[in-house]
Design an enzyme around this catalytic site. Structure first.
Site, short mmCIF file in Angstrom:
data_model
loop_
_atom_site.label_atom_id
_atom_site.label_comp_id
_atom_site.label_asym_id
_atom_site.label_seq_id
_atom_site.Cartn_x
_atom_site.Cartn_y
_atom_site.Cartn_z
N SER A 62 0.97 -1.08 -0.08
CA SER A 62 -0.11 0.13 -0.16
C SER A 62 0.85 1.41 0.02
O SER A 62 2.06 1.37 0.63
CB SER A 62 -0.82 0.10 1.04
OG SER A 62 -1.42 1.30 1.34
N TYR B 130 -2.37 -0.56 10.23
CA TYR B 130 -2.28 -1.16 8.60
C TYR B 130 -0.97 -0.43 7.94
O TYR B 130 -0.38 -1.55 7.28
CB TYR B 130 -3.50 -0.53 7.84
CG TYR B 130 -3.60 -0.78 6.38
CD1 TYR B 130 -4.19 -2.24 6.17
CD2 TYR B 130 -3.27 0.10 5.40
CE1 TYR B 130 -4.27 -2.37 4.63
CE2 TYR B 130 -3.48 0.00 3.99
CZ TYR B 130 -3.94 -1.37 3.82
OH TYR B 130 -3.94 -1.77 2.34
#
Length: 265
Positions: A143, A156
């Site tokens: 990401s 995350y």
């Protein structure tokens, strides 16, 4: 060789294949001629997506990437029954959004178990075998949050940053054995995960999408210069390139697919 057959004869393992980017990766690889073992906790989505397509070259199997023994067992079984793995793509991931002060131990551990531990388990099992044969390609879908701070996304972002560095370290170790390891780092992509973030925040989907494109000063977030959010296929096409021979001299690379959202800062 035509682009639609550039992966013909190769066997790929994809995790998180039931929906979103993982499902798109399955299609991208199968459309280019690969045989694909598509894994997920829930295989129903995989089976529905490939029903009647690809002449049986896509096989769905249940896999919990947090279970090291299950991963090793599946990879061993695949190599015994379907043949040697040429490609492994780590897509399985979860997002538990929260300010750090309210982040629970359980959510932190669960996030790392899937997003980092799962990448470790699958990549270890696949690379060990690939290195012994002198070829192979591993791609981890990370990401852009791994490279730039995000509010309410500490677990995350941290787990994805760890996955990126793990994949680069693995790539360094196995480069001399002819195995390439790269990461693809998407930005905001129209998946169930993205829509779930909007729903959790109680935001109107159209307003939330507009905020993503335009940026959010209060959230220290730039917009997307290209003016659109990615489709899962945009990310999948990047993965397909990195596992192909067109990328034969690329390894330990982190490819951002985010429309310029991070400004590469």
């Amino acid at each position: 060789m035509s682009a639609d057959q550039e992966l013909a004869g190769r066997l790929a393992l994809v995790t998180g294949a039931g929906r979103g980017i993982g499902e798109a990766v399955v299609h991208a690889l199968a459309e280019r001629g690969a045989r694909v073992l598509a894994t997920d906790l829930d295989t129903a989505g995989v089976e529905a997506a490939v029903a009647g397509r690809y002449d049986g070259r896509v096989t769905a199997r249940r896999l919990d990437v947090t279970d090291a023994a299950a991963v090793e067992e599946l990879v061993a079984d695949v190599e015994d029954t379907l043949g040697p793995l040429d490609i492994a793509v780590n897509v399985a991931g979860i997002l538990r959004g929260s300010p750090v002060a309210e982040l629970t131990d359980e959510d932190w551990a669960a996030t790392f178990a899937v997003n980092t531990g799962g990448v470790f388990h699958v990549s270890r099992a696949a690379s060990r075998r690939m290195a012994g044969r002198g070829s192979g390609a591993i791609v981890t879908v990370a990401s852009n949050a791994a490279g730039i701070p995000r509010t309410n996304m500490a677990a995350y972002a941290s787990s994805k940053a760890a996955a990126v560095m793990f994949t680069k370290c693995l790539g360094l170790e196995v480069a001399s054995s002819g195995v390439r390891c790269n990461t693809v780092s998407p930005g905001s992509t129209l998946t169930d995960m993205q829509r779930g973030m909007w729903a959790d925040a109680g935001a109107d989907p159209e307003a939330a999408a507009r905020s993503v494109l335009e940026g959010d000063l209060a959230g220290y977030r730039t917009g997307i210069p290209l003016g659109r959010m990615a489709d899962p296929s945009d990310v999948a096409d990047a993965v397909a390139f990195l596992v192909s021979d067109r990328a034969r001299h690329i390894t330990m690379h982190d490819l951002y697919v985010d429309g310029g959202a991070t400004l590469r800062a």
